[in-house]
Design a protein around this motif. Sequence first.
Motif, PDB file in Angstrom:
ATOM      1  N   GLY A  27       0.785  -1.235   0.000  1.00 38.95           N
ATOM      2  CA  GLY A  27       0.000   0.000   0.000  1.00 38.95           C
ATOM      3  C   GLY A  27       0.809   1.272   0.000  1.00 38.95           C
ATOM      4  N   ASP A  28       2.115   1.180   0.218  1.00 37.57           N
ATOM      5  CA  ASP A  28       2.936   2.395   0.145  1.00 37.57           C
ATOM      6  C   ASP A  28       3.988   2.165  -0.943  1.00 37.57           C
ATOM      7  OD1 ASP A  28       4.243   4.858   0.810  1.00 37.57           O
ATOM      8  OD2 ASP A  28       3.370   4.666   2.811  1.00 37.57           O
ATOM      9  N   ASP A  29       4.920   3.094  -1.071  1.00 35.27           N
ATOM     10  CA  ASP A  29       5.937   2.953  -2.113  1.00 35.27           C
ATOM     11  C   ASP A  29       6.910   1.818  -1.816  1.00 35.27           C
ATOM     12  OD1 ASP A  29       5.109   5.066  -3.851  1.00 35.27           O
ATOM     13  OD2 ASP A  29       5.689   6.427  -2.242  1.00 35.27           O
ATOM     14  N   GLY A 119       4.515  -6.710  -0.779  1.00 39.69           N
ATOM     15  CA  GLY A 119       4.509  -5.741  -1.878  1.00 39.69           C
ATOM     16  C   GLY A 119       4.645  -6.441  -3.204  1.00 39.69           C
ATOM     17  N   GLY A 120       4.675  -5.643  -4.274  1.00 39.90           N
ATOM     18  CA  GLY A 120       4.817  -6.246  -5.588  1.00 39.90           C
ATOM     19  C   GLY A 120       4.576  -5.248  -6.681  1.00 39.90           C
ATOM     20  N   THR A 122       2.163  -5.025 -10.569  1.00 42.52           N
ATOM     21  CA  THR A 122       1.208  -5.690 -11.450  1.00 42.52           C
ATOM     22  C   THR A 122       1.228  -4.990 -12.802  1.00 42.52           C
ATOM     23  OG1 THR A 122      -0.140  -6.094  -9.485  1.00 42.52           O
ATOM     24  CG2 THR A 122      -1.181  -6.502 -11.603  1.00 42.52           C
TER      25      THR A 122
HETATM   26  P1  ADP Z   1       4.057   2.172  -7.324  1.00 40.11           P
HETATM   27  O1  ADP Z   1       3.461   2.761  -8.542  1.00 40.11           O
HETATM   28  O2  ADP Z   1       4.398   3.129  -6.243  1.00 40.11           O
HETATM   29  O3  ADP Z   1       5.122   1.157  -7.615  1.00 40.11           O
HETATM   30  P2  ADP Z   1       1.934   0.289  -7.393  1.00 40.11           P
HETATM   31  O4  ADP Z   1       0.694   0.986  -7.860  1.00 40.11           O
HETATM   32  O5  ADP Z   1       2.698  -0.534  -8.357  1.00 40.11           O
HETATM   33  O6  ADP Z   1       2.851   1.347  -6.660  1.00 40.11           O
HETATM   34  O7  ADP Z   1       1.552  -0.629  -6.159  1.00 40.11           O
HETATM   35  C1  ADP Z   1       0.791  -0.141  -5.084  1.00 40.11           C
HETATM   36  C2  ADP Z   1       1.059  -1.001  -3.876  1.00 40.11           C
HETATM   37  O8  ADP Z   1       0.614  -2.324  -4.146  1.00 40.11           O
HETATM   38  C3  ADP Z   1       2.544  -1.121  -3.526  1.00 40.11           C
HETATM   39  O9  ADP Z   1       2.659  -1.174  -2.129  1.00 40.11           O
HETATM   40  C4  ADP Z   1       2.947  -2.432  -4.138  1.00 40.11           C
HETATM   41  O10 ADP Z   1       4.008  -3.014  -3.415  1.00 40.11           O
HETATM   42  C5  ADP Z   1       1.674  -3.240  -4.042  1.00 40.11           C
HETATM   43  N1  ADP Z   1       1.500  -4.229  -5.122  1.00 40.11           N
HETATM   44  C6  ADP Z   1       1.391  -4.011  -6.456  1.00 40.11           C
HETATM   45  N2  ADP Z   1       1.206  -5.151  -7.136  1.00 40.11           N
HETATM   46  C7  ADP Z   1       1.232  -6.140  -6.218  1.00 40.11           C
HETATM   47  C8  ADP Z   1       1.107  -7.552  -6.270  1.00 40.11           C
HETATM   48  N3  ADP Z   1       0.952  -8.216  -7.419  1.00 40.11           N
HETATM   49  N4  ADP Z   1       1.189  -8.237  -5.115  1.00 40.11           N
HETATM   50  C9  ADP Z   1       1.389  -7.594  -3.946  1.00 40.11           C
HETATM   51  N5  ADP Z   1       1.494  -6.280  -3.820  1.00 40.11           N
HETATM   52  C10 ADP Z   1       1.402  -5.546  -4.926  1.00 40.11           C
END
Ligand code: ADP
Length: 328
Positions: A27-29, A119-120, A122
């Motif tokens: 949910g965060d950076d 985190g991750g 997509t």
């Molecule tokens: P940013 O643009 O800052 O990289 P994202 O919109 O990609 O952020 O992701 C928002 C949040 O969701 C981040 O905390 C990220 O780690 C998490 N996240 C994104 N995709 C996944 C995933 N497939 N599984 C787990 N966490 C995810």
Amino acid sequence: MISEFSLIQHYFEQITTKRDDVLLGIGDDCALLDCPTDHLLAVSIDTLVADIHFFADVDPQTLGHKSLAVGLSDLAAMGATPAWFTLALTLPNIDEDWLQGFSQGLAKLAQHYNIQLVGGDTTRGPLSISIQVHGHVPTHLALQRSHANIGDIIYVSGTLGDAGAALQMQLKQWHDDRLNDEDTQYLQQRLECPTPQLELGEKLRGIASAAIDISDGLAADLGHILNKSNVGARLDLNQLPLSPALAKIDLQTAQQFALYSGDDYELCFTVPPQHCAQMQTDFKQCTRIGEIVKKIKGSASLIFGTKSQTEIKLADPLILGSGYDHFK
Ligand code: ADP
Ligand code: MG
């Protein structure tokens, strides 16, 4: 169609148990994680690409399991305890049934080993899954490939060759009439649902001198220990542990699967002689398959000997490179 934001929220945000050492998760950076003192952080990443590492139509739940299991297997081989993982998912389209199955398979295994998704990323594109795992290992107790010594005994956990036999059957390149439906199902499950040897890896801290998980086949993976440790090995082919299913087929084919096919995710490790008595009592699921010997200059590092050691055959030097190589 659901948005990327709600996809993450629905299928990934709450799927694993909350750990006290996760100060900030999805949910965060960045995630903010609290590392224990007197431990090292063990980190490993694996990518699974559709039609290369798995059949695109495989059951998403088993795929979720396997995607995490291969990373956990690396932690096991290091003697590390799982803590956190991140997931980079590339999807051709949003298929909610697929996402539901995939996240369930992932969550179930994560729950079992108390590892939290923190985190991750997509993105859209050809189906591919990258998982980075993080674990802890007490300082000085990590099981490294480079620490095998002459005189150490070589062991493997479980049985070998099952996943490779299943893959050859699935590709319709091999089959054996002696295998019934139950055997085939067993082998299939070994390929699709590997069990990472985490309890074993932790138990081997302070006992094993070197360890590796068998992802590319025993010959190739043991070869990595030999190269890194600059030693050779003598293997007793008759001791290679085979499942009841593989024991039904001809011995030579079964031994070929055990030596050269991957995806078993068992551990191969070396133990100094002074700890071997303990192996027989405390590590019953492990089999002694050979010993570490001096490297013979200009010769293969891997020697296959029979039990009596009367018939010693040098392996083809190319054998050590015969594990799966994506660029060959
Ligand atoms: P940013 O643009 O800052 O990289 P994202 O919109 O990609 O952020 O992701 C928002 C949040 O969701 C981040 O905390 C990220 O780690 C998490 N996240 C994104 N995709 C996944 C995933 N497939 N599984 C787990 N966490 C995810
Ligand atoms: Mg991002």
